[in-house]
Write a protein that holds these residues in place. Structure first.
Motif, PDB file in Angstrom:
ATOM      1  N   SER A  44       0.796  -1.062   0.209  1.00 32.39           N
ATOM      2  CA  SER A  44       0.146   0.047  -0.029  1.00 32.39           C
ATOM      3  C   SER A  44       0.872   1.318  -0.056  1.00 32.39           C
ATOM      4  N   THR A  45       0.670   2.046  -1.027  1.00 34.09           N
ATOM      5  CA  THR A  45       1.719   3.152  -1.079  1.00 34.09           C
ATOM      6  C   THR A  45       0.723   4.552  -1.479  1.00 34.09           C
ATOM      7  N   GLY A  46       1.181   5.557  -0.697  1.00 38.52           N
ATOM      8  CA  GLY A  46       0.687   6.764  -0.738  1.00 38.52           C
ATOM      9  C   GLY A  46       0.803   7.703  -2.288  1.00 38.52           C
ATOM     10  N   ALA A  47       1.680   7.112  -2.754  1.00 34.67           N
ATOM     11  CA  ALA A  47       2.181   7.840  -4.259  1.00 34.67           C
ATOM     12  C   ALA A  47       1.602   6.844  -5.327  1.00 34.67           C
ATOM     13  N   LYS A  48       0.733   7.141  -6.393  1.00 40.28           N
ATOM     14  CA  LYS A  48       0.320   6.506  -7.203  1.00 40.28           C
ATOM     15  C   LYS A  48       1.746   6.102  -8.206  1.00 40.28           C
ATOM     16  N   GLU A  49       1.593   4.873  -8.623  1.00 39.05           N
ATOM     17  CA  GLU A  49       2.841   4.212  -9.674  1.00 39.05           C
ATOM     18  C   GLU A  49       1.982   4.223 -10.876  1.00 39.05           C
ATOM     19  N   GLU A  50       2.997   4.370 -12.083  1.00 37.26           N
ATOM     20  CA  GLU A  50       2.501   4.342 -13.550  1.00 37.26           C
ATOM     21  C   GLU A  50       1.271   3.751 -13.652  1.00 37.26           C
ATOM     22  N   GLU A  51       1.371   2.300 -13.348  1.00 32.33           N
ATOM     23  CA  GLU A  51       0.253   1.462 -13.566  1.00 32.33           C
ATOM     24  C   GLU A  51      -0.952   1.399 -12.725  1.00 32.33           C
ATOM     25  N   ASP A  52      -0.855   2.221 -11.447  1.00 30.26           N
ATOM     26  CA  ASP A  52      -1.978   2.121 -10.433  1.00 30.26           C
ATOM     27  C   ASP A  52      -2.875   3.303 -10.830  1.00 30.26           C
ATOM     28  N   PRO A  53      -4.047   2.808 -10.811  1.00 29.37           N
ATOM     29  CA  PRO A  53      -5.156   4.033 -11.130  1.00 29.37           C
ATOM     30  C   PRO A  53      -5.396   5.015  -9.879  1.00 29.37           C
ATOM     31  N   TYR A  54      -4.921   4.784  -8.477  1.00 31.25           N
ATOM     32  CA  TYR A  54      -4.868   5.759  -7.481  1.00 31.25           C
ATOM     33  C   TYR A  54      -4.145   4.993  -6.468  1.00 31.25           C
ATOM     34  N   ALA A  90      -8.453  -9.594  -1.253  1.00 40.24           N
ATOM     35  CA  ALA A  90      -9.798  -8.800  -0.802  1.00 40.24           C
ATOM     36  C   ALA A  90      -9.075  -7.337  -0.696  1.00 40.24           C
ATOM     37  N   LEU A  91      -8.130  -7.075  -0.371  1.00 35.68           N
ATOM     38  CA  LEU A  91      -7.621  -5.936   0.009  1.00 35.68           C
ATOM     39  C   LEU A  91      -7.000  -5.102  -1.388  1.00 35.68           C
ATOM     40  N   LEU A  92      -6.759  -5.693  -2.280  1.00 33.80           N
ATOM     41  CA  LEU A  92      -6.357  -5.112  -3.551  1.00 33.80           C
ATOM     42  C   LEU A  92      -7.179  -3.965  -3.993  1.00 33.80           C
ATOM     43  N   GLY A  93      -6.959  -2.935  -4.316  1.00 36.08           N
ATOM     44  CA  GLY A  93      -7.565  -1.823  -4.612  1.00 36.08           C
ATOM     45  C   GLY A  93      -7.959  -0.939  -3.383  1.00 36.08           C
ATOM     46  N   THR A  94      -7.736  -1.531  -2.345  1.00 36.00           N
ATOM     47  CA  THR A  94      -8.073  -0.633  -1.378  1.00 36.00           C
ATOM     48  C   THR A  94      -7.250   1.125  -1.340  1.00 36.00           C
ATOM     49  N   LEU A  95      -7.853   2.126  -1.045  1.00 38.14           N
ATOM     50  CA  LEU A  95      -7.241   3.085  -1.188  1.00 38.14           C
ATOM     51  C   LEU A  95      -6.326   3.386  -0.038  1.00 38.14           C
ATOM     52  N   TYR A  96      -5.208   4.150  -0.465  1.00 33.87           N
ATOM     53  CA  TYR A  96      -4.311   4.292   0.781  1.00 33.87           C
ATOM     54  C   TYR A  96      -4.951   5.341   1.911  1.00 33.87           C
ATOM     55  N   GLY A  97      -4.498   5.073   3.048  1.00 32.86           N
ATOM     56  CA  GLY A  97      -4.972   5.943   4.236  1.00 32.86           C
ATOM     57  C   GLY A  97      -4.031   6.805   4.663  1.00 32.86           C
ATOM     58  N   TYR A  98      -4.031   8.158   4.173  1.00 37.11           N
ATOM     59  CA  TYR A  98      -3.317   9.122   4.542  1.00 37.11           C
ATOM     60  C   TYR A  98      -3.496   9.467   6.186  1.00 37.11           C
ATOM     61  N   THR A  99      -4.617   9.425   6.643  1.00 34.43           N
ATOM     62  CA  THR A  99      -5.179   9.856   7.986  1.00 34.43           C
ATOM     63  C   THR A  99      -4.701   8.782   8.883  1.00 34.43           C
ATOM     64  N   ASP A 100      -4.696   7.329   8.135  1.00 33.56           N
ATOM     65  CA  ASP A 100      -4.325   6.220   9.007  1.00 33.56           C
ATOM     66  C   ASP A 100      -2.723   6.428   9.428  1.00 33.56           C
ATOM     67  N   CYS A 101      -2.111   7.108   8.715  1.00 25.88           N
ATOM     68  CA  CYS A 101      -0.570   7.408   8.926  1.00 25.88           C
ATOM     69  C   CYS A 101      -0.739   8.369  10.211  1.00 25.88           C
ATOM     70  N   VAL A 102      -1.709   9.042  10.621  1.00 22.55           N
ATOM     71  CA  VAL A 102      -1.714  10.108  11.546  1.00 22.55           C
ATOM     72  C   VAL A 102      -1.976   9.311  12.642  1.00 22.55           C
ATOM     73  N   GLU A 103      -2.928   8.335  12.600  1.00 27.35           N
ATOM     74  CA  GLU A 103      -3.530   7.306  13.508  1.00 27.35           C
ATOM     75  C   GLU A 103      -2.329   6.495  13.955  1.00 27.35           C
ATOM     76  N   THR A 104      -1.223   6.360  13.394  1.00 24.04           N
ATOM     77  CA  THR A 104      -0.111   5.375  13.642  1.00 24.04           C
ATOM     78  C   THR A 104       0.606   6.094  14.681  1.00 24.04           C
ATOM     79  N   GLY A 105       1.018   7.654  14.149  1.00 30.10           N
ATOM     80  CA  GLY A 105       1.795   8.580  14.733  1.00 30.10           C
ATOM     81  C   GLY A 105       1.214   8.835  16.208  1.00 30.10           C
ATOM     82  N   LEU A 106      -0.140   9.019  16.405  1.00 32.23           N
ATOM     83  CA  LEU A 106      -0.718   9.213  17.900  1.00 32.23           C
ATOM     84  C   LEU A 106      -0.549   8.029  18.746  1.00 32.23           C
TER      85      LEU A 106
END
Length: 167
Positions: A44-54, A90-106
């Motif tokens: 799971s990456t927060g930066a779209k790679e060439e072949e990724d739709p998002y 089942a998780l393929l295509g799940t959106l990246y969670g930017y706010t999840d990173c904040v959760e981890t930081g907290l």
């Protein structure tokens, strides 16, 4: 019983150092977690790679991190590899969670746990969910979204007999 190959990587970029800093990963040089599944790098990456739709959970080249001096590959024994693969599909295509990173930081900085949102995922959350689906008891006291890459690495190595290998 089966095996899974879990990958971890750090780096020298500002983002790597920021993630390592807030997640207590500077001593292990880890800012990202991924799996080697389906003949690919599953991540799971927060930066779209060439072949990724998002930005999100996708399959990338199996050679993506091969030869990178910051990469570590760890073999871990899992009770049910097939169940983990099913979860990973089942998780393929799940959106990246930017706010999840904040959760981890907290969680890492203040010990504050926020109820997890499984609609989006960051890297180590994705790996944690797949490993838990295999039946591996990975950090059961934490929401999957509160698991940092460095914390996951230490747990696999210390509590689950992970073995680093060359890849």
């Amino acid at each position: 019983m089966g095996k899974m190959l879990v990958g971890f990587i750090g780096g020298d970029t500002r983002l790597d150092k920021f993630i390592e800093g807030f997640s207590h990963g500077t001593d292990v040089d880890i800012s990202h977690a991924f799996l080697m599944l389906f003949g690919s790098t599953y991540e799971s990456t927060g930066a779209k790679e060439e072949e990724d739709p998002y930005p999100g959970v996708w399959l990338h080249s199996p050679d993506k991190f091969r030869g990178d001096p910051h990469a570590r590959f760890v073999v871990v024994d899992v009770p049910d590899r097939r169940a983990g693969e099913d979860k990973a599909r089942a998780l393929l295509g799940t959106l990246y969670g930017y706010t999840d990173c904040v959760e981890t930081g907290l969680q890492e900085i203040f010990g504050v746990s926020i109820p997890d949102n499984a609609l989006t995922m960051h890297c180590s959350e994705t790996v944690t969910r797949v490993l838990r689906a295999t039946g591996l008891d990975v950090l059961p006291d934490l929401e999957a979204g509160s698991v940092s890459p460095a914390h996951l690495y230490r747990t696999i190595m210390e509590d689950h007999n992970g073995r680093e290998i060359s890849f």
